[in-house]
Design a protein around this motif. Structure first.
Motif, PDB file in Angstrom:
ATOM      1  N   THR A  18       0.876  -1.216   0.126  1.00  0.00           N
ATOM      2  CA  THR A  18       0.030  -0.064   0.026  1.00  0.00           C
ATOM      3  C   THR A  18       0.976   1.067  -0.035  1.00  0.00           C
ATOM      4  OG1 THR A  18      -0.261  -0.043   2.464  1.00  0.00           O
ATOM      5  CG2 THR A  18      -1.646  -1.250   1.370  1.00  0.00           C
ATOM      6  N   TYR A  22       0.995   3.905  -2.922  1.00  0.00           N
ATOM      7  CA  TYR A  22       1.091   5.541  -2.521  1.00  0.00           C
ATOM      8  C   TYR A  22       2.069   6.269  -3.526  1.00  0.00           C
ATOM      9  CZ  TYR A  22       2.941   9.510  -0.678  1.00  0.00           C
ATOM     10  OH  TYR A  22       3.694  11.129  -0.128  1.00  0.00           O
ATOM     11  N   THR A  25       1.196   6.533  -7.147  1.00  0.00           N
ATOM     12  CA  THR A  25       0.070   7.306  -7.326  1.00  0.00           C
ATOM     13  C   THR A  25       0.855   8.762  -7.711  1.00  0.00           C
ATOM     14  OG1 THR A  25      -1.327   6.226  -5.958  1.00  0.00           O
ATOM     15  CG2 THR A  25      -2.102   8.493  -6.752  1.00  0.00           C
ATOM     16  N   GLY A  26       1.868   9.003  -6.893  1.00  0.00           N
ATOM     17  CA  GLY A  26       2.510  10.369  -7.066  1.00  0.00           C
ATOM     18  C   GLY A  26       3.239  10.188  -8.444  1.00  0.00           C
ATOM     19  N   ARG A  29       1.764  11.375 -11.850  1.00  0.00           N
ATOM     20  CA  ARG A  29       1.653  12.691 -12.217  1.00  0.00           C
ATOM     21  C   ARG A  29       2.991  13.219 -12.723  1.00  0.00           C
ATOM     22  NH1 ARG A  29      -2.469  14.939 -10.900  1.00  0.00           N
ATOM     23  NH2 ARG A  29      -3.899  13.371 -10.072  1.00  0.00           N
ATOM     24  N   THR A  98       7.533  17.170   3.278  1.00  0.00           N
ATOM     25  CA  THR A  98       6.022  16.744   2.909  1.00  0.00           C
ATOM     26  C   THR A  98       5.816  16.252   4.174  1.00  0.00           C
ATOM     27  OG1 THR A  98       6.519  14.750   2.045  1.00  0.00           O
ATOM     28  CG2 THR A  98       6.515  16.593   0.445  1.00  0.00           C
ATOM     29  N   SER A 100       5.774  13.309   4.890  1.00  0.00           N
ATOM     30  CA  SER A 100       4.849  11.804   4.099  1.00  0.00           C
ATOM     31  C   SER A 100       4.960  10.614   5.273  1.00  0.00           C
ATOM     32  CB  SER A 100       5.013  11.542   2.893  1.00  0.00           C
ATOM     33  OG  SER A 100       4.903  12.403   2.111  1.00  0.00           O
ATOM     34  N   ALA A 103       3.094  11.092   8.390  1.00  0.00           N
ATOM     35  CA  ALA A 103       1.701  10.588   8.088  1.00  0.00           C
ATOM     36  C   ALA A 103       1.363   9.098   7.979  1.00  0.00           C
ATOM     37  CB  ALA A 103       1.155  11.080   6.979  1.00  0.00           C
TER      38      ALA A 103
ATOM     39  N   LEU B 107      -0.117  16.490   4.507  1.00  0.00           N
ATOM     40  CA  LEU B 107      -0.497  15.888   3.166  1.00  0.00           C
ATOM     41  C   LEU B 107       0.434  15.799   2.236  1.00  0.00           C
ATOM     42  CD1 LEU B 107      -3.611  18.320   3.742  1.00  0.00           C
ATOM     43  CD2 LEU B 107      -3.684  16.009   4.116  1.00  0.00           C
ATOM     44  N   ASP B 108       0.179  15.031   1.178  1.00  0.00           N
ATOM     45  CA  ASP B 108       1.220  15.062  -0.086  1.00  0.00           C
ATOM     46  C   ASP B 108       0.743  16.155  -1.148  1.00  0.00           C
ATOM     47  OD1 ASP B 108       2.133  14.531  -2.756  1.00  0.00           O
ATOM     48  OD2 ASP B 108       2.922  12.686  -1.648  1.00  0.00           O
ATOM     49  N   PRO B 109       1.640  17.282  -0.977  1.00  0.00           N
ATOM     50  CA  PRO B 109       1.124  18.389  -1.804  1.00  0.00           C
ATOM     51  C   PRO B 109       1.131  18.076  -3.315  1.00  0.00           C
ATOM     52  CG  PRO B 109       3.321  18.385  -1.222  1.00  0.00           C
ATOM     53  CD  PRO B 109       2.903  17.400  -0.450  1.00  0.00           C
ATOM     54  N   LEU B 111      -0.418  15.269  -4.636  1.00  0.00           N
ATOM     55  CA  LEU B 111      -1.491  14.335  -5.043  1.00  0.00           C
ATOM     56  C   LEU B 111      -2.507  15.206  -4.901  1.00  0.00           C
ATOM     57  CD1 LEU B 111      -0.818  11.186  -3.056  1.00  0.00           C
ATOM     58  CD2 LEU B 111      -0.254  11.686  -5.218  1.00  0.00           C
ATOM     59  N   THR B 112      -3.697  14.790  -5.363  1.00  0.00           N
ATOM     60  CA  THR B 112      -5.110  15.404  -5.606  1.00  0.00           C
ATOM     61  C   THR B 112      -5.526  15.390  -3.970  1.00  0.00           C
ATOM     62  OG1 THR B 112      -6.416  13.686  -6.242  1.00  0.00           O
ATOM     63  CG2 THR B 112      -5.442  15.091  -8.030  1.00  0.00           C
ATOM     64  N   GLU B 115      -6.767  11.879  -3.935  1.00  0.00           N
ATOM     65  CA  GLU B 115      -5.860  10.932  -3.862  1.00  0.00           C
ATOM     66  C   GLU B 115      -5.252  10.838  -2.383  1.00  0.00           C
ATOM     67  OE1 GLU B 115      -4.564  10.767  -8.493  1.00  0.00           O
ATOM     68  OE2 GLU B 115      -3.447  12.176  -6.903  1.00  0.00           O
ATOM     69  N   THR B 119      -5.148   7.151  -1.066  1.00  0.00           N
ATOM     70  CA  THR B 119      -3.999   6.413  -0.660  1.00  0.00           C
ATOM     71  C   THR B 119      -3.923   6.006   0.787  1.00  0.00           C
ATOM     72  OG1 THR B 119      -2.823   8.388  -0.747  1.00  0.00           O
ATOM     73  CG2 THR B 119      -2.604   7.106  -2.636  1.00  0.00           C
ATOM     74  N   TYR B 120      -4.272   6.940   1.397  1.00  0.00           N
ATOM     75  CA  TYR B 120      -4.337   6.751   2.997  1.00  0.00           C
ATOM     76  C   TYR B 120      -5.051   5.721   3.441  1.00  0.00           C
ATOM     77  CZ  TYR B 120      -2.656   8.437   7.397  1.00  0.00           C
ATOM     78  OH  TYR B 120      -1.834   8.424   8.662  1.00  0.00           O
ATOM     79  N   ARG B 167      -8.925  13.080   6.357  1.00  0.00           N
ATOM     80  CA  ARG B 167      -8.172  12.154   6.079  1.00  0.00           C
ATOM     81  C   ARG B 167      -7.928  10.985   7.521  1.00  0.00           C
ATOM     82  NH1 ARG B 167      -1.824  12.978   5.289  1.00  0.00           N
ATOM     83  NH2 ARG B 167      -2.005  13.263   7.849  1.00  0.00           N
TER      84      ARG B 167
END
Lengths: 264, 326
Positions: A18, A22, A25-26, A29, A98, A100, A103, B107-109, B111-112, B115, B119-120, B167
């Motif tokens: 998972t 993630y 997904t990034g 873009r 970030t 991440s 998180a 947050l992931d800047p 991603l939308t 998303e 993703t979370y 989230r």
């Protein structure tokens, strides 16, 4: 419905997947910007070094035309460059900018899942970039043997061998200028002296042993053996075990460093 | 509110308060960093459905406590049980049932907005399809549906905070931890966040929050503890704390002189407690108007008089002092 009966989803069986999802997904873009350079760069290096420099190397190296001799080395060094680039600033950013990782750490993931998921993404990047390199050089006629596909698992192992310790390094440094130092004092010298552009044997004794110690030389030797069909300069299991040792040691270091940052 | 957002509520979170077993239970909880003791032996019980606050100045130990409760910081001493489990041994199992809204947005800047939620949700094992549906409901709940497909980077601070709250809800948590949820937001954004949190509270979600905003604590918390220097210095409902640690009313007197000090002596016996500040004098009294009459009867003529109800801020400053903590 009472809380006791409320169904909760089972936690993912492989949580690292998972995390990989993630990162992918990034990447969805940003891949377009990278794809151009991953095709352009090999074309330019093949033209510049293979044909340009190779034009002056009349007898080739050990009887092999310079272009064919240099391609396996460039392939391995591409994997190294991508693997390290993806393990320095991105890792540092996920801690510092970030956040991440913070998180992810609040979710039911373990530190090892966070490291493994990101490392899997770096592996994906290094292998796809190498495959693109292989494709371009094949189209340019610089790859002679179909055994060249064997280089992909080799560069995958190389990517892990260098990315894992770099994860640990990027997690430990306090400022991003340390990351630039890594390129200046480790990546560039390694690329220059680990047998990519000229045989390691032409180096003086001390430097030669330093070259043998780099993971890159081991991967270059394996890639060259696969692509040229020539016997490697060192034992194949030896090469593989050496790279695996870097990967395992790097993994232990990375998890340790990540834990020190995330679990305090 | 639309139908989708309503579904975020009662159906899933409605929690019968049949059991009084605390969701979070700490006894003598300690957190040390080297020689520094951030949390110095606190006892806390948070019960299902309650909104519980940790109040305190910077460095009081609020965030360290929250990190221990979030199972990302092992306690250095004492006992801590969360949802009946041990945070060190059962970290992932507990975190699967917590929602965390950290002090600094993470947050992931790139991603939308959507998303970031989907993703979370995957980290919690929420299936892809469910994650998409839930993301849509939650975006509706935090009023970000229109921004669902834009990147996070250009969002305002208030929007980012709302998205972080959304989230924290993707796994339908039993407890939501909010570390200073409205710090740095403008008044409009703060009120919107409060309103959403209040709605969650009404739906029976257990909220645990830290704050140094007294109005936030008064608005949201059923019960709170005031922390100072790693210890709990007071505990109770906002109302009870005011009754116990302050008077019903406060009279603020401002004298036109250079120093207020000179007048302080003339106010003896008028109030339960007199506090002299550089620019005004505070009288803590049961009945403000009576006190003002008495002040005037002594021939004193302050330039400005204000009678107000005691607030949690008075309690807070009384308990933790007026010294600036950086």
């Amino acid at each position: 419905m009472s809380v006791a009966q409320r169904s909760r989803p089972e936690l993912p069986r492989v949580p690292a997947m998972t995390v990989l999802a993630y990162h992918l997904t990034g990447y969805r873009r940003t891949w377009r910007a990278g794809v151009f350079s991953s095709f352009l760069l090999p074309t330019l290096t093949v033209l510049g070094f293979g044909l340009g420099v190779g034009g002056y190397v009349d007898q080739g190296v050990n009887g092999v035309p310079y272009l064919e001799w240099i391609v396996p080395g460039l392939l391995a060094s591409t994997a190294l460059q991508v693997a390290i680039a993806e393990s320095t600033f991105p890792v540092f950013a996920n801690f510092q900018w970030t956040r991440s990782y913070t998180a992810q750490n609040a979710a039911p993931l373990r530190v090892g899942d966070i490291v493994a998921g990101h490392l899997a993404f770096v592996l994906f990047r290094a292998v796809t970039a190498s495959a693109a390199f292989l494709l371009v050089t094949t189209l340019l006629g610089a790859v002679a043997s179909a055994w060249a596909v064997l280089t992909l698992p080799v560069v995958a192992l190389l990517a892990l061998a260098v990315a894992a310790p770099t994860f640990g390094y990027a997690a430990a440094v306090s400022s991003d200028s340390w990351l630039a130092m890594l390129f200046r004092f480790a990546v560039i010298p390694t690329t220059l002296f680990a047998g990519v552009f000229f045989p390691v044997e032409s180096l003086p004794g001390g430097l030669r042993h330093l070259a043998y110690a780099t993971p890159l030389w081991h991967a270059v030797d394996l890639c060259r053996a696969a692509m040229l069909g020539a016997p490697p300069q060192w034992s194949v299991p030896g090469h593989l075990l050496y790279l695996a040792a870097w990967a395992v040691g790097g993994w232990a270091l990375a998890v340790r460093r990540f834990r020190r940052r995330l679990v305090v | 509110m639309s139908k989708g957002a309503a579904a975020v509520g009662g159906r899933r979170y409605g929690r019968p308060v049949t059991s009084t077993a605390p969701l979070i239970r700490a006894r003598g909880l300690v957190k040390r960093f080297g020689a520094f003791t951030a949390v110095d032996g606190i006892d806390v019980d948070v019960h299902p459905g309650e909104a519980f606050g940790f109040l305190g100045p910077n460095g009081a130990g609020k965030s360290s406590t929250m990190r221990m409760v979030g199972c990302i910081s092992p306690p250095s001493g004492g006992e801590l049980r969360i949802l009946g489990m041990d945070p060190v041994r059962d970290g992932p199992a507990i975190r699967a049932r917590l929602g965390v809204c950290p002090q600094l947005d993470n947050l992931d800047p790139d991603l939308t907005v959507r998303e970031n939620l989907t993703t979370y949700a995957r980290y919690f094992g929420v299936p892809r399809r469910t994650a998409r549906e839930r993301a849509a409901e939650l975006l509706d709940f935090v009023q970000l549906t229109e921004r669902a497909d834009s990147r996070v980077e250009p969002l305002s601070g208030g929007m980012k905070r709302r998205l972080t709250i959304a989230r924290a809800l993707v796994n339908e948590p039993d407890v939501v931890l909010l570390d200073e949820p409205t710090t740095g937001l403008d008044p409009q954004a703060r009120h919107l966040v409060w309103e959403r949190l209040f709605r969650l509270k009404q739906q029976g979600v257990t909220l645990v929050l830290t704050t140094h905003y007294m109005d936030e604590a008064e608005q949201l918390c059923d019960r709170l503890v005031v922390m100072d220097g790693g210890r709990i210095v007071a505990e109770g409902s906002p109302r009870a704390l005011i009754e116990r640690h302050s008077t019903r009313e406060v009279v603020e007197l401002r004298f036109a002189a250079e120093s207020q000090e000179a007048f302080a002596g003339k106010l003896d016996g008028l109030a339960e407690r007199v506090e002299v500040l550089p620019d005004r004098i505070l009288l803590y009294v049961a009945d403000g108007d009576t006190a003002v009459t008495q002040v005037e009867a002594r021939g004193l003529t302050p330039a400005a008089v204000l009678v107000r109800r005691s607030s949690l801020e008075d309690v807070f400053l009384h308990l933790t002092g007026r010294t600036l903590v950086d």
